[in-house]
Structures are given as structure tokens and as C-alpha cells.
Motif scaffolding. Structure first.
Motif, mmCIF file in Angstrom:
data_model
loop_
_atom_site.group_PDB
_atom_site.id
_atom_site.type_symbol
_atom_site.label_atom_id
_atom_site.label_comp_id
_atom_site.label_asym_id
_atom_site.label_seq_id
_atom_site.Cartn_x
_atom_site.Cartn_y
_atom_site.Cartn_z
ATOM 1 N N LEU A 1 0.566 -1.588 -0.165
ATOM 2 C CA LEU A 1 -0.060 0.151 -0.522
ATOM 3 C C LEU A 1 1.106 1.233 -0.286
ATOM 4 O O LEU A 1 0.939 1.403 1.326
ATOM 5 N N VAL A 2 1.112 1.949 -1.295
ATOM 6 C CA VAL A 2 2.510 2.868 -1.251
ATOM 7 C C VAL A 2 1.807 4.363 -1.324
ATOM 8 O O VAL A 2 1.942 5.456 -0.569
ATOM 9 N N HIS A 3 0.066 4.578 -1.819
ATOM 10 C CA HIS A 3 -0.398 6.214 -1.555
ATOM 11 C C HIS A 3 -1.753 6.190 -1.717
ATOM 12 O O HIS A 3 -2.515 5.449 -2.111
ATOM 13 N N LEU A 4 -2.072 6.954 -1.237
ATOM 14 C CA LEU A 4 -4.079 7.001 -1.104
ATOM 15 C C LEU A 4 -3.818 9.135 -1.058
ATOM 16 O O LEU A 4 -3.191 9.388 -0.927
ATOM 17 N N ALA A 5 -5.087 8.609 -2.471
ATOM 18 C CA ALA A 5 -5.382 10.164 -2.570
ATOM 19 C C ALA A 5 -7.339 10.097 -2.576
ATOM 20 O O ALA A 5 -7.361 9.839 -2.441
ATOM 21 N N ASP A 6 -7.109 11.834 -2.060
ATOM 22 C CA ASP A 6 -8.373 12.012 -1.612
ATOM 23 C C ASP A 6 -8.744 13.730 -1.905
ATOM 24 O O ASP A 6 -7.439 14.519 -1.210
ATOM 25 N N ALA A 7 -10.064 13.915 -2.137
ATOM 26 C CA ALA A 7 -9.601 15.562 -2.825
ATOM 27 C C ALA A 7 -9.425 16.595 -1.155
ATOM 28 O O ALA A 7 -8.553 17.697 -1.379
ATOM 29 N N ASN A 8 -9.609 16.139 -0.375
ATOM 30 C CA ASN A 8 -9.697 16.605 1.394
ATOM 31 C C ASN A 8 -7.737 16.332 1.448
ATOM 32 O O ASN A 8 -7.594 14.964 1.997
ATOM 33 N N ALA A 9 -7.152 16.665 1.271
ATOM 34 C CA ALA A 9 -5.288 16.425 1.550
ATOM 35 C C ALA A 9 -5.165 16.180 3.247
ATOM 36 O O ALA A 9 -4.480 15.003 3.724
ATOM 37 N N GLU A 10 -6.250 16.716 4.364
ATOM 38 C CA GLU A 10 -6.088 16.056 5.617
ATOM 39 C C GLU A 10 -6.690 14.778 5.811
ATOM 40 O O GLU A 10 -6.372 14.201 6.569
ATOM 41 N N LEU A 11 -8.044 14.368 5.358
ATOM 42 C CA LEU A 11 -8.615 13.275 5.050
ATOM 43 C C LEU A 11 -7.562 12.152 4.599
ATOM 44 O O LEU A 11 -7.516 11.099 5.097
ATOM 45 N N ALA A 12 -7.595 12.601 4.214
ATOM 46 C CA ALA A 12 -5.928 11.421 2.955
ATOM 47 C C ALA A 12 -5.093 10.852 3.686
ATOM 48 O O ALA A 12 -4.718 10.119 4.088
ATOM 49 N N GLU A 13 -4.653 12.282 4.458
ATOM 50 C CA GLU A 13 -3.442 11.803 5.651
ATOM 51 C C GLU A 13 -4.309 10.896 7.399
ATOM 52 O O GLU A 13 -2.982 9.761 6.687
ATOM 53 N N GLY B 1 -3.193 1.997 5.907
ATOM 54 C CA GLY B 1 -2.277 0.660 6.014
ATOM 55 C C GLY B 1 -1.232 1.557 4.831
ATOM 56 O O GLY B 1 -0.241 1.510 4.668
ATOM 57 N N PHE B 2 -1.534 2.817 4.355
ATOM 58 C CA PHE B 2 -1.257 3.509 3.126
ATOM 59 C C PHE B 2 0.872 4.290 3.613
ATOM 60 O O PHE B 2 0.461 4.867 4.353
ATOM 61 N N THR B 3 1.481 4.127 3.062
ATOM 62 C CA THR B 3 2.656 5.079 3.655
ATOM 63 C C THR B 3 2.667 6.657 3.161
ATOM 64 O O THR B 3 3.468 7.788 3.806
ATOM 65 N N LYS B 4 2.061 7.281 2.096
ATOM 66 C CA LYS B 4 2.144 8.614 1.258
ATOM 67 C C LYS B 4 0.564 8.346 1.673
ATOM 68 O O LYS B 4 -0.468 7.897 1.082
ATOM 69 N N ALA B 5 0.422 9.826 1.494
ATOM 70 C CA ALA B 5 -0.832 10.860 1.326
ATOM 71 C C ALA B 5 -1.286 11.515 0.595
ATOM 72 O O ALA B 5 0.577 12.666 0.451
ATOM 73 N N SER B 6 -1.692 12.314 -0.019
ATOM 74 C CA SER B 6 -2.054 13.719 -1.446
ATOM 75 C C SER B 6 -2.986 13.849 -1.132
ATOM 76 O O SER B 6 -4.513 13.520 -1.413
ATOM 77 N N GLY B 7 -3.115 15.145 -1.470
ATOM 78 C CA GLY B 7 -4.933 15.702 -1.839
ATOM 79 C C GLY B 7 -4.469 15.924 -3.246
ATOM 80 O O GLY B 7 -6.190 16.988 -3.921
ATOM 81 N N ASP B 8 -4.144 15.173 -4.096
ATOM 82 C CA ASP B 8 -4.181 15.067 -5.344
ATOM 83 C C ASP B 8 -3.710 14.203 -6.101
ATOM 84 O O ASP B 8 -2.877 13.550 -6.235
ATOM 85 N N TRP B 9 -5.528 13.427 -6.901
ATOM 86 C CA TRP B 9 -4.803 12.231 -7.607
ATOM 87 C C TRP B 9 -4.067 12.092 -8.738
ATOM 88 O O TRP B 9 -3.259 11.474 -8.960
ATOM 89 N N ARG B 10 -3.191 12.762 -9.089
ATOM 90 C CA ARG B 10 -2.791 13.228 -10.641
ATOM 91 C C ARG B 10 -1.079 12.496 -10.133
ATOM 92 O O ARG B 10 -0.256 12.175 -10.624
ATOM 93 N N ALA B 11 -0.778 13.161 -8.596
ATOM 94 C CA ALA B 11 0.325 13.164 -8.436
ATOM 95 C C ALA B 11 0.233 11.321 -7.869
ATOM 96 O O ALA B 11 1.577 10.618 -7.525
ATOM 97 N N LEU B 12 -0.653 11.118 -7.174
ATOM 98 C CA LEU B 12 -0.841 9.057 -6.860
ATOM 99 C C LEU B 12 -0.002 8.485 -8.308
ATOM 100 O O LEU B 12 0.583 7.825 -8.181
ATOM 101 N N VAL B 13 -0.945 9.006 -9.515
ATOM 102 C CA VAL B 13 -0.877 8.468 -10.868
ATOM 103 C C VAL B 13 0.438 8.474 -11.464
ATOM 104 O O VAL B 13 1.092 7.843 -11.768
ATOM 105 N N ALA B 14 1.131 9.603 -11.055
ATOM 106 C CA ALA B 14 2.812 9.702 -11.456
ATOM 107 C C ALA B 14 3.541 8.456 -10.501
ATOM 108 O O ALA B 14 4.354 9.204 -11.121
ATOM 109 N N ASP B 15 2.896 8.510 -8.860
ATOM 110 C CA ASP B 15 3.986 7.996 -8.325
ATOM 111 C C ASP B 15 4.769 7.232 -9.491
ATOM 112 O O ASP B 15 3.707 6.219 -9.425
ATOM 113 N N PRO B 16 5.834 7.200 -8.894
ATOM 114 C CA PRO B 16 6.334 5.339 -10.190
ATOM 115 C C PRO B 16 6.444 4.057 -8.883
ATOM 116 O O PRO B 16 6.397 3.326 -9.420
#
Length: 374
Positions: A40-52, A59-74
Motif C-alpha cells: 500500500l503505497v499512496h492514497l489520495a483524496d480531495a481533502n488532503a487532511e482526510l487523505a493523511e 496502512g498507506f505510506t503516502k497521502a495526497s490531496g491530488d490524485w494526479r500525484a498518485l497516478v504519477a508516483d513511480p
């Protein structure tokens, strides 16, 4: 060179279905002993605090308020899309362009054009794609399908399907996103797609439809309701059988009902999703004095029930079906046979739904477009 043993997972969305995906990714390796284990690498939600907060919870190691950052994550190899329906197309197409596999919740999209774009993007990418029709994974449905294929009820001549819930039943409930046109047609693409996915497995695709839709409540909080809560459709199947499908989001007392009856020349199979660990079978063979429906209760003999529970009658639940779906997706990614609703079949289901909507508008029978690519 060592073979890859893990697969990086990205999840978009933290609501009901987002949590279902997270639970499935967390449980699939322990349940099935996967050779390719989810990470479980990356979780994204429009609400960055909720994502965190949800990343820590799931159990995800990363969080983001931008789903595009997740898609771009190698580090992300497969993207779970559990966002609202209108965002599916943009997210899925971006994931395919980034070389990711996709597990997207149903329906594909809120328009035929967007669904077609998703299918074409998947074809170009060569990546694995699956839609979240987890009800087909039920061991009871799998056994029903096997009995039909084995000819136990003879030639199928009629199928009757109902899907009912009551979350839109209260006339005084506030206006919700699902009451607006941006969410899609309403009962057709929010609900009818689920029984259609079962129909595909049990009796095959639909050739033509005659559909009526209804709005039990024309307005909420003074705003016009733009979707229909009820849809009723006569079906002609590609194999010549007849059918009936009813979907109702305003059915008081119904919580998660998908009732399926498959009638054949030698018997009948019946199922109700509210009693998801059993189905009923009638065959015409035997002593007339004792003929009747018998209940088949699922157990380890009905794969993959035994991966969860070693004893019959203890029962599986909704989230267990998502775990099975994740297992099938991982099998497909590994190049193995898998039981999934592909984007090809998903688009054919979308074509059926849009034909139903056109039938309601024209008050006439409408032929369903041939499956894409055929």
C-alpha cells in the motif's frame, strides 16, 4: 534476475468503496497466499487532511490531496479508483497513460463517450483493467453459473432480476448528489448495472430492451430531482430468452436486495442478495410427492469460500467478495486466468444501460449496440 514479488497500490477515494478497496488490498495476501503481494503505497483524496488520516488508518505510506500525484508516483503499479462516478473516466485514462493497471468501481462512467474513452485508453495501454462488480465473485453465484452451464435446469428461457434499496425512499430527505444529472441516470447506472453483471454470467448479454423510468418524488428541498429512482425494463437476450429487470432506490424496507430467478426447461434457480450465502434450486426430476425447491447453503465445496472459512454455513460478507475480486485482479496482472468484469464487458453493460435510457425517451424497443471491437 529476481522476479517481482510485490505490487504497489494507489487508492483514490476514502469513502465507503475506498475503504472496501483498502480492506481488500490488506486482506488478499493473507487470504489467498498471493505470490504477488500488495504494497500500500499512496492514497489520495480531495481533502488532503482526510487523505493523511485515512492513509494512516488503512496502512498507506503516502497521502495526497491530488490524485494526479498518485497516478504519477513511480512506486504505484495499480490504481484503485473509488471516487464519484463522474471522475472515473479522467482518472482511469490518466492511469493507463502512466502505464498503471486499473481497478475501477462501477459504473464505468456517467456518459457513453467517457466509457468508450476509458476502453480505448485501456486497449492502447495493454494494462489490466477491471470494474468493481464484486457480486459475480460470490461462491453462490459461481455455483449457480456452473449448474446452468452443466444443463441442470435445461435451456434457459426467462430471467427475472430485481435490485432494491431504500436510501432514496424518504420523501423528506435532502437533495443529494445522486439526485443530480451529473451523477448519471439514477437507478439505471447506479443500480441496474449490478444485476446486469450477474445476467452476463448466468445467461449472457442483452439484445434489445423496452424501458420505463419513474420519479416517486419530483423535488427535494425545492430543487427538481433530475434522476429516476425506479427503472423497469423488458429484456430480449442474445440467446433468445426473455427477461425482466427492475431497479428501485426508493423501496422501503429493502437494504441490499438483488433477486435473481433463472427459469429453464428443466428447472429453476433463485437467489436473493440479502441472503447471499444460499440459493434455491428446483429440478423436475424425482418423486412428484416430494418435488420442491431445495436450499443450497455455501461452504468450502463452493470455491473460493474455503479460502476464508473451513466450515460450511458460517457465511461470507460483502467485503469478502471484494477480497476475492482483488485476488482475481492480481491473477490477471500475473497473466493467469481471472474471473472479472473487464472494460470490454463493462462497456457492453454501459451500452445496455444507455439503450434502456433511449427506450424510455422514445417509448419503444431499442436494440443494444454490439460489443465494442466486435
Amino acid at each position: 534476475m529476481s522476479l517481482k514479488t510485490t505490487i504497489g497500490v494507489g487508492l483514490i477515494g476514502t469513502g465507503f468503496m475506498g475503504k472496501c478497496h483498502a480492506l481488500a488490498w490488506n486482506a488478499v495476501a493473507a487470504t489467498f497466499g498471493e505470490a504477488l503481494r500488495p504494497r500500500l503505497v499512496h492514497l489520495a483524496d480531495a481533502n488532503a487532511e482526510l487523505a493523511e488520516a485515512k492513509a494512516a488508518e488503512f496502512g498507506f505510506t503516502k497521502a495526497s490531496g491530488d490524485w494526479r500525484a498518485l497516478v504519477a508516483d513511480p512506486e504505484v503499479d495499480v490504481v484503485s479508483i473509488a471516487a464519484p462516478n463522474p471522475f472515473h473516466a479522467e482518472m482511469a485514462c490518466a492511469a493507463f497513460e502512466a502505464g498503471k493497471h486499473v481497478w475501477c468501481e462501477k459504473p464505468m462512467a456517467t456518459s457513453r463517450e467517457d466509457a468508450r474513452a476509458m476502453l480505448e485508453a485501456q486497449r492502447r495501454s495493454g494494462r489490466v483493467a477491471a470494474l468493481g462488480y464484486n457480486y459475480i465473485q460470490n461462491p453462490a453465484i459461481r455455483q449457480m453459473e456452473a449448474l446452468i452451464q452443466d444443463g441442470v435446469i435445461g435451456t434457459v428461457n426467462h430471467v427475472r432480476l430485481e435490485m432494491d434499496e431504500d436510501f432514496m425512499a424518504d420523501p423528506d430527505a435532502p437533495f443529494a448528489f445522486k439526485n443530480g444529472a451529473a451523477s448519471g441516470y439514477g437507478a439505471l447506472d447506479d443500480f441496474a448495472v449490478h444485476p446486469l453483471s450477474l445476467l452476463w454470467r448466468l445467461a449472457g448479454p442483452v439484445a434489445s430492451v423496452m424501458t420505463d423510468q419513474a420519479k416517486p418524488y419530483a423535488a427535494r428541498e425545492g430543487r427538481p430531482v433530475e434522476t429516476h429512482e425506479i427503472a423497469t425494463s423488458l429484456l430480449r437476450l442474445a440467446n433468445g430468452a426473455s427477461g425482466l429487470l427492475v431497479a428501485n432506490r426508493a423501496a422501503w424496507g429493502r437494504k441490499g436486495r438483488i433477486a435473481v430467478q433463472v427459469f429453464g426447461s428443466q428447472g429453476t434457480i433463485a437467489y436473493d442478495q440479502e441472503r447471499m450465502n444460499e440459493f434455491q434450486l428446483f429440478t423436475r426430476e424425482g418423486d412428484e410427492r416430494t418435488l420442491g425447491f431445495r436450499t443450497i447453503l455455501t461452504g468450502p465445496v463452493h470455491a473460493p469460500y474455503g479460502a476464508f472459512v473451513p466450515a460450511p454455513g458460517h457465511g461470507l460478507g460483502f467485503n469478502d467478495l471484494k477480497v476475492i475480486e482483488a485476488h482475481e485482479l492480481l491473477a490477471a496482472i500475473a497473466g493467469q486466468p481471472a474471473r472479472l468484469v473487464s472494460f470490454e464487458t463493462g462497456f457492453a453493460i454501459e451500452e445496455t444501460v444507455h439503450a434502456m435510457a433511449r427506450s424510455h425517451e422514445t417509448r419503444a424497443w431499442v436494440d443494444v449496440a454490439a460489443p465494442a471491437g466486435h
